[in-house]
Every structure is written in structure tokens, then in C-alpha cells.
Design a protein around this motif. Sequence first.
Motif, PDB file in Angstrom:
ATOM      1  N   ILE A  63       0.817  -1.222   0.000  1.00 22.33           N
ATOM      2  CA  ILE A  63       0.000   0.000   0.000  1.00 22.33           C
ATOM      3  C   ILE A  63       0.851   1.273   0.000  1.00 22.33           C
ATOM      4  CG2 ILE A  63      -1.744   1.323   1.266  1.00 22.33           C
ATOM      5  CD1 ILE A  63      -3.078  -1.317   2.007  1.00 22.33           C
ATOM      6  N   GLU A  64       1.843   1.339   0.874  1.00 20.83           N
ATOM      7  CA  GLU A  64       2.680   2.556   0.921  1.00 20.83           C
ATOM      8  C   GLU A  64       3.398   2.799  -0.405  1.00 20.83           C
ATOM      9  OE1 GLU A  64       2.575   0.465   3.490  1.00 20.83           O
ATOM     10  OE2 GLU A  64       2.569   1.571   5.397  1.00 20.83           O
ATOM     11  N   GLU A  65       3.771   1.702  -1.070  1.00 23.69           N
ATOM     12  CA  GLU A  65       4.504   1.834  -2.334  1.00 23.69           C
ATOM     13  C   GLU A  65       3.594   2.355  -3.454  1.00 23.69           C
ATOM     14  OE1 GLU A  65       6.228  -1.898  -3.566  1.00 23.69           O
ATOM     15  OE2 GLU A  65       6.739  -1.124  -5.567  1.00 23.69           O
ATOM     16  N   LEU A  66       2.347   1.930  -3.435  1.00 23.10           N
ATOM     17  CA  LEU A  66       1.437   2.268  -4.543  1.00 23.10           C
ATOM     18  C   LEU A  66       0.700   3.582  -4.319  1.00 23.10           C
ATOM     19  CD1 LEU A  66       0.004  -1.318  -5.141  1.00 23.10           C
ATOM     20  CD2 LEU A  66       1.727  -0.109  -6.513  1.00 23.10           C
ATOM     21  N   LEU A  67       0.569   3.960  -3.054  1.00 23.75           N
ATOM     22  CA  LEU A  67      -0.245   5.129  -2.710  1.00 23.75           C
ATOM     23  C   LEU A  67       0.172   6.417  -3.430  1.00 23.75           C
ATOM     24  CD1 LEU A  67      -2.512   6.298  -0.952  1.00 23.75           C
ATOM     25  CD2 LEU A  67      -0.891   6.399   0.967  1.00 23.75           C
ATOM     26  N   PRO A  68       1.472   6.755  -3.458  1.00 24.17           N
ATOM     27  CA  PRO A  68       1.845   8.048  -4.077  1.00 24.17           C
ATOM     28  C   PRO A  68       1.406   8.162  -5.538  1.00 24.17           C
ATOM     29  CG  PRO A  68       3.681   7.147  -2.813  1.00 24.17           C
ATOM     30  CD  PRO A  68       2.636   6.067  -2.873  1.00 24.17           C
ATOM     31  N   ASP A  69       1.480   7.069  -6.282  1.00 18.81           N
ATOM     32  CA  ASP A  69       1.069   7.125  -7.690  1.00 18.81           C
ATOM     33  C   ASP A  69      -0.411   7.451  -7.831  1.00 18.81           C
ATOM     34  OD1 ASP A  69       3.614   6.524  -8.442  1.00 18.81           O
ATOM     35  OD2 ASP A  69       3.134   4.633  -9.451  1.00 18.81           O
ATOM     36  N   ILE A  70      -1.198   6.986  -6.887  1.00 18.43           N
ATOM     37  CA  ILE A  70      -2.632   7.281  -6.922  1.00 18.43           C
ATOM     38  C   ILE A  70      -2.872   8.734  -6.513  1.00 18.43           C
ATOM     39  CG2 ILE A  70      -4.860   6.770  -5.839  1.00 18.43           C
ATOM     40  CD1 ILE A  70      -3.937   3.841  -5.651  1.00 18.43           C
ATOM     41  N   LEU A  71      -2.212   9.168  -5.451  1.00 19.28           N
ATOM     42  CA  LEU A  71      -2.405  10.540  -4.965  1.00 19.28           C
ATOM     43  C   LEU A  71      -1.973  11.558  -6.023  1.00 19.28           C
ATOM     44  CD1 LEU A  71      -1.142  10.120  -1.284  1.00 19.28           C
ATOM     45  CD2 LEU A  71      -3.523  10.296  -2.065  1.00 19.28           C
ATOM     46  N   ASP A  72      -0.919  11.192  -6.774  1.00 19.49           N
ATOM     47  CA  ASP A  72      -0.425  12.099  -7.816  1.00 19.49           C
ATOM     48  C   ASP A  72      -1.233  11.995  -9.113  1.00 19.49           C
ATOM     49  OD1 ASP A  72       1.496  12.650  -6.011  1.00 19.49           O
ATOM     50  OD2 ASP A  72       3.163  11.700  -7.082  1.00 19.49           O
ATOM     51  N   GLY A  73      -2.124  11.038  -9.160  1.00 17.34           N
ATOM     52  CA  GLY A  73      -2.941  10.873 -10.370  1.00 17.34           C
ATOM     53  C   GLY A  73      -2.218  10.163 -11.506  1.00 17.34           C
ATOM     54  N   ARG A  74      -1.059   9.561 -11.218  1.00 15.60           N
ATOM     55  CA  ARG A  74      -0.326   8.874 -12.288  1.00 15.60           C
ATOM     56  C   ARG A  74      -1.028   7.600 -12.726  1.00 15.60           C
ATOM     57  NH1 ARG A  74       4.401  10.750  -9.655  1.00 15.60           N
ATOM     58  NH2 ARG A  74       4.448   8.945  -8.281  1.00 15.60           N
ATOM     59  N   ILE A  75      -1.722   6.958 -11.799  1.00 10.71           N
ATOM     60  CA  ILE A  75      -2.484   5.754 -12.155  1.00 10.71           C
ATOM     61  C   ILE A  75      -3.872   5.845 -11.550  1.00 10.71           C
ATOM     62  CG2 ILE A  75      -0.513   4.179 -12.460  1.00 10.71           C
ATOM     63  CD1 ILE A  75      -0.923   3.259  -9.586  1.00 10.71           C
ATOM     64  N   GLU A  76      -4.820   5.192 -12.195  1.00 13.05           N
ATOM     65  CA  GLU A  76      -6.212   5.218 -11.729  1.00 13.05           C
ATOM     66  C   GLU A  76      -6.762   3.807 -11.645  1.00 13.05           C
ATOM     67  OE1 GLU A  76      -8.635   8.844 -13.242  1.00 13.05           O
ATOM     68  OE2 GLU A  76      -7.409   8.155 -14.933  1.00 13.05           O
ATOM     69  N   PRO A  77      -6.245   3.007 -10.704  1.00 14.49           N
ATOM     70  CA  PRO A  77      -6.718   1.620 -10.611  1.00 14.49           C
ATOM     71  C   PRO A  77      -8.216   1.519 -10.303  1.00 14.49           C
ATOM     72  CG  PRO A  77      -5.395   2.212  -8.688  1.00 14.49           C
ATOM     73  CD  PRO A  77      -5.230   3.314  -9.686  1.00 14.49           C
ATOM     74  N   GLY A  78      -8.790   2.595  -9.768  1.00 16.12           N
ATOM     75  CA  GLY A  78     -10.217   2.581  -9.434  1.00 16.12           C
ATOM     76  C   GLY A  78     -11.127   2.530 -10.647  1.00 16.12           C
ATOM     77  N   ARG A  79     -10.533   2.642 -11.840  1.00 17.23           N
ATOM     78  CA  ARG A  79     -11.372   2.543 -13.042  1.00 17.23           C
ATOM     79  C   ARG A  79     -11.962   1.155 -13.232  1.00 17.23           C
ATOM     80  NH1 ARG A  79      -8.492   4.973 -18.068  1.00 17.23           N
ATOM     81  NH2 ARG A  79     -10.620   4.788 -18.908  1.00 17.23           N
ATOM     82  N   VAL A  80     -11.488   0.169 -12.468  1.00 18.45           N
ATOM     83  CA  VAL A  80     -12.117  -1.163 -12.569  1.00 18.45           C
ATOM     84  C   VAL A  80     -13.534  -1.162 -11.990  1.00 18.45           C
ATOM     85  CG1 VAL A  80      -9.930  -2.429 -12.565  1.00 18.45           C
ATOM     86  CG2 VAL A  80     -11.094  -1.987 -10.381  1.00 18.45           C
ATOM     87  N   PHE A  81     -13.857  -0.154 -11.170  1.00 21.38           N
ATOM     88  CA  PHE A  81     -15.233  -0.073 -10.661  1.00 21.38           C
ATOM     89  C   PHE A  81     -16.113   0.558 -11.725  1.00 21.38           C
ATOM     90  CE2 PHE A  81     -12.565   0.237  -6.784  1.00 21.38           C
ATOM     91  CZ  PHE A  81     -13.012  -0.913  -6.151  1.00 21.38           C
ATOM     92  N   ASP A  82     -17.073  -0.190 -12.223  1.00 24.06           N
ATOM     93  CA  ASP A  82     -17.928   0.358 -13.278  1.00 24.06           C
ATOM     94  C   ASP A  82     -19.377   0.501 -12.809  1.00 24.06           C
ATOM     95  OD1 ASP A  82     -18.383  -2.341 -13.154  1.00 24.06           O
ATOM     96  OD2 ASP A  82     -18.376  -2.651 -15.333  1.00 24.06           O
TER      97      ASP A  82
END
Lengths: 344, 344
Positions: A298-317
Motif C-alpha cells: 500500500i505505501e509503495e502504490l499510494l503516491p502514484d494514486i495521490l499524484d494521479g499517475r495511475i487510476e486503478p479505481g477505473r475497474v469499478f464500473d
Amino acid sequence: MRATLIYGAGDVRIGDVPDPELRQPTDALVRVLRACICGSDLWPYGSKAPVEHGDRIGHEFLGVIEEVGSEVSGFKRGDVVVAPFVWSDGTCDFCREGLQTSCRHGGTWGRDGVDGGQGEAVRVPQAQGTLVKLPVGEESALLASLLSLSDVFPTGYHCAKTAGVNPRTTVTVIGDGAVGLSAVLSAKRLGAERIILMGRHKDRTDLGVEFGATDVVAERGQEGVERVKELTGGDGTHTVLECVGLEAALDTAFAVVRAGGTISRVGAPQYRQVSFGFPDFLRNITLTGGVAPARAYIEELLPDILDGRIEPGRVFDRTVRLDGVPDGYRAMAEREALKVMIEP
Amino acid sequence: MRATLIYGAGDVRIGDVPDPELRQPTDALVRVLRACICGSDLWPYGSKAPVEHGDRIGHEFLGVIEEVGSEVSGFKRGDVVVAPFVWSDGTCDFCREGLQTSCRHGGTWGRDGVDGGQGEAVRVPQAQGTLVKLPVGEESALLASLLSLSDVFPTGYHCAKTAGVNPRTTVTVIGDGAVGLSAVLSAKRLGAERIILMGRHKDRTDLGVEFGATDVVAERGQEGVERVKELTGGDGTHTVLECVGLEAALDTAFAVVRAGGTISRVGAPQYRQVSFGFPDFLRNITLTGGVAPARAYIEELLPDILDGRIEPGRVFDRTVRLDGVPDGYRAMAEREALKVMIEP
């Protein structure tokens, strides 16, 4: 409070359950802001034997701290937090090694007096080891992607990491469900330049291409294997991310992995035996993966989400309120929805 | 010249075969100084169907260059060389990656017009990629240990390397044959401080202790598993080096590997299916290993032998001339000898 209960195959209801309260000084109470339905919830939804009193269900959630026990430090009322899909103490040898799924004092949501995630609130055991504070407010536009840190995204990431994906490895991802798409996003994040996604639902593989897939193979079985072979000069790929859990998917994985390569599986195996004898021994194939220690990533992936570099939440449709959860299960089981988010 | 021929199960003879000669400009001719019998030679010795004209056998040898083809550089007549147990071009992508067993232009000794190793001389295809020059003379006292670089020692080393053995990992080695003992020596070389050797032949496990085993478990099956668990606080070891190849040995490996751990297998699998379903998925177990690319490890291991720091050749406990090879097979099959060296 209200929470999701499963009474048997195809029978999910919303019911009243006792309000959670602190029991141990290591507990915290979390009001749920977002939860979701997991592909693995569909296994009991498909086959559970009927029970008289419904069982709690749901293991992915994000919420707001309401209260913490006397031994929990670093969290206070009002903090937004995400919970990984198992709880863990954060201090035992397994936790320190990043294998929180084997925590010596950890456990599973929805069992043994612990709330499930698909409800209004949750008592979180071992809160200090389990929860991760998120630097956002309750109305953040990032909640969907942050919720994905609970399970689906780290599961895809665990798959790619344990497979050893890096800029020099070619990748096949088997499965276009939410985990498979998360594995594509993870492989891309780890630098893979060639990512072949095997899946036959165009709307899903389209999202996979946006996540980083360079090729889509819609064919299945032997036809699909031949297509991947064609795309890789006959060799197959260095890594294969098996995100389904069925025997046929694993057979495909062995058929498309290059000599010396690694298959990682994160789909819960619906089989007991693996065909893995002399021919694949001669090819030096490795089979790795397993249930993802989401907490470790979680700590490793969090910054990319906060910065908007990745949007893994797009799997929620699709998003439902608690009342819509039973229909959410139906929609996912019928593949009408990819992954359903719950806003209690 | 004279060479070893196998006519069927239990029927090994020494016979006359054509003298080898250069056929390709990439060939070399090697006069054999030392060869040996492999545990894997015992599979055909145990079960081969009868053939009218004997088949060549043997894949481990060390010798002296007699002649090289026009495209072979770096070797000259009189050089002492060791050959790994498959030949390989040294230039294809697999060879460059260190997976010479999957070489795109490589192959196996004793087949398709290539000599076996258990004879007076061998035509070596792809000599420049295959052979490694040894800085010793024909009478060197190190020949036994240098011969072990052909197969048995790098096989044990491949097992330990692919398992990820390091100073922080505990190790179980399953099997007290020559490969198992080589795996012990390899684990020690990689810094492991706790090496549990499972084997029931005291003379062999005694050598294992000299090679670095810290504990010996002579019990087999469930009793052996419980003993390893006792020795490891109930957890098992981080790595398990499976050096047998039978299903029971692999079952033991899964039973003694710690959660998050790795099993590496280098015993040629005598099974097709592996019991590797949900329970070991939940424990994040990895199964790796395979046929060892011996060629990849020779330069790394050679200095330790030349300096006398390790003596992997101690696994040879009997030496025979060519005439004694049939009896050498018998002695190994009956476990009267651990590993038989041949001095043609």
C-alpha cells in the motif's frame, strides 16, 4: 447497523447486525465510506450451502476512524483509512517480511466475531498494523482508486512482482477481470514494454489497453496459445500473470510461458493438482504467486494514486448503496458489471 | 575406440564404436580423462526396453583437446577442458541469459551421432560455447572436483540459487545422493547458516555434515516432516532443495517449507502432477528449479575448487576403468557406491 449477509448460493441480503464496539485495546472502529464486491465473493455466491442465520461477507473497505483502543497510536477520530483484505499485527516476523497474509496474530474479515467489510461499520482488530492512513478527506475524488488498494490492485501487483516483471520481461496476463486488469496496470508500472492481455470481453480489454496492454488475444484455449506464440516468435513470454484461478487458465499459462520463465498465479485455485512434470522441468519453469499480502504494497502504490499517475479505481464500473448490494452480486455474477463499489 | 553401451535395463557393456572425428568446423575432439555415472543414468539402467544395438550413454566428462575445428578459437591441442552435461552454442539468447539447457542450437550427449561421455573420446559439437578450459595438467589432484563441474555440483548449486538461498534463509535438503550433498555444499557456499539434511544413509549424511549440514533428519515421511518442524519452531524452512525427483520427496518438500518459502527441485520428476492447490496458494509457496544449466555456473565455481576451498569431488567414492563400468552401474543401483568415477 446494517450489513450484508449471505444465506447461501445466490442469496445475499441486507440485514441488521449488532453495532460494532471496541473489544480489545488494539481495536479501532471504522465507519465505512466505500466497500466493494470481490471476484472471490462470487465463489460462495455461486455455491454456498444454505445457512439459517446469514454469514457476514466483504473484505475490502475504506472508511473514517470513529474510535481507537488505548494501544492504537498514529490514528485519531476522523482519519480516512484503508484496510487490506486481511488484518495483521504488523509486528510479527511474517509481517516484517511483508507476508501479512501469514501474520501470526492476524485473520479474516467477516468471521469469528469480526465484521465483514460490506456494512456500515467495522471493528478492526490489530488496527495499528492493519490500517493505512490516507491523506484525503471524505469527499475525495480519489476514493475509488484508494479503495482498490484494499485488495484488487495489490493483488495484481503481487502477481507482477512475484513473477519478476521488469523492463526486460515480456508479459502475458490471463484474465480480463478486475484482477487481470490490475495486473496489466502493475506490469506497466514495473516497466514492461510488451504486455499481452488474454480476455474476450471487449469493454474490459479496452480498459486493459488503456492500462498498458500492447496486444489483446481474445481467442481461448489452443487458439489463444497459438496467437500468443505467434506474437512472440514462437517462444511465449518471460512472465505469465494468471488472474483467473481455473485449471484451464493455468494450462494456458504453462503453454505460453517461455523457457526459463515464471508463472505467477493470484486467482484462488479452483483445482488441487497442477500438471507440472518433466517437460516443464526441462524448461526451467517457475510457479509462484499466492494470496496477496496487500498491506505490504500500500505505501509503495499510494503516491502514484495521490499524484494521479495511475487510476486503478477505473475497474469499478458500478456504484450501489447498501440496498443495491444483492443486485450488485447478481450483476457481477452475470458479468454485467466488472466490479461493484458500495457506498453505504 | 571403446565406449559404454546400454542394451536395456541392467545391461551395460563396453564395446567398440567408430573413432570420433571432426564433422563441423565448430567441433572439437576430446580424449576423456575422467567421466562418471549419473543418478539419472540409473533410470534407463532400471527400466530401458531391450535394444539390439546398444545405445551410447554418459554425459559428464573432462578431458584433453586432441583437435579443434576451424571455427573454434580459444582452445588448442593439449588443453584440459570440462564439458557440461548438455552442449550449447554460447551465443543464442538463452545461452546469454544463462539457460544453456534451452540453447537454440544445443543438444544432448550420446544421441543423434554425438558421442556419450563414458568412452575413450568424444566429438564435442559447438565446442567453443560448450567447453571450459581448466588451468590444470592431466595429472592434477583436482580432477575429481573439476569433473563434478560437469553436472552434479552445478545441479546442486542451481537448486540452491533458484531457491534463493542466502545467509538469512534456513534450508532443508531432501536427499543424500550426490546431488543432495552438492546442494548442501552449495547452500553453505551461499551463506546459509542452518542446513537440515534429510537422508537415511549415515555414510552419506556424514559427508553432508562435512559439507555444511547443521542437522541430519534420518526419519522419512510424516515422521521426518515432524522432525524438521520441531527443529524450526513449527514453521519449516525458508527454502527446500528437493534432490530426489520422486513424488514422496516433493510431498515432503511442501510439508516442510515455511509460508512464503520456495521449493526448488533438481531431481528429474518421476511424476506428472503436483499437489499444489489452495492451501499452498494461501501460504505463498513457490516451486522452481529444473534441469541445471551447468555451463552457466562453471566459471563462478571453478576458483573455489582451484583454491581448495571446496571439494565437491568427494561425492566420488569409487573409481573404475572402462571395463569396470558395468559393475559401477550395479554398485550405484544397489547403493553400494554413492557416485562412480571412470578413468578410461
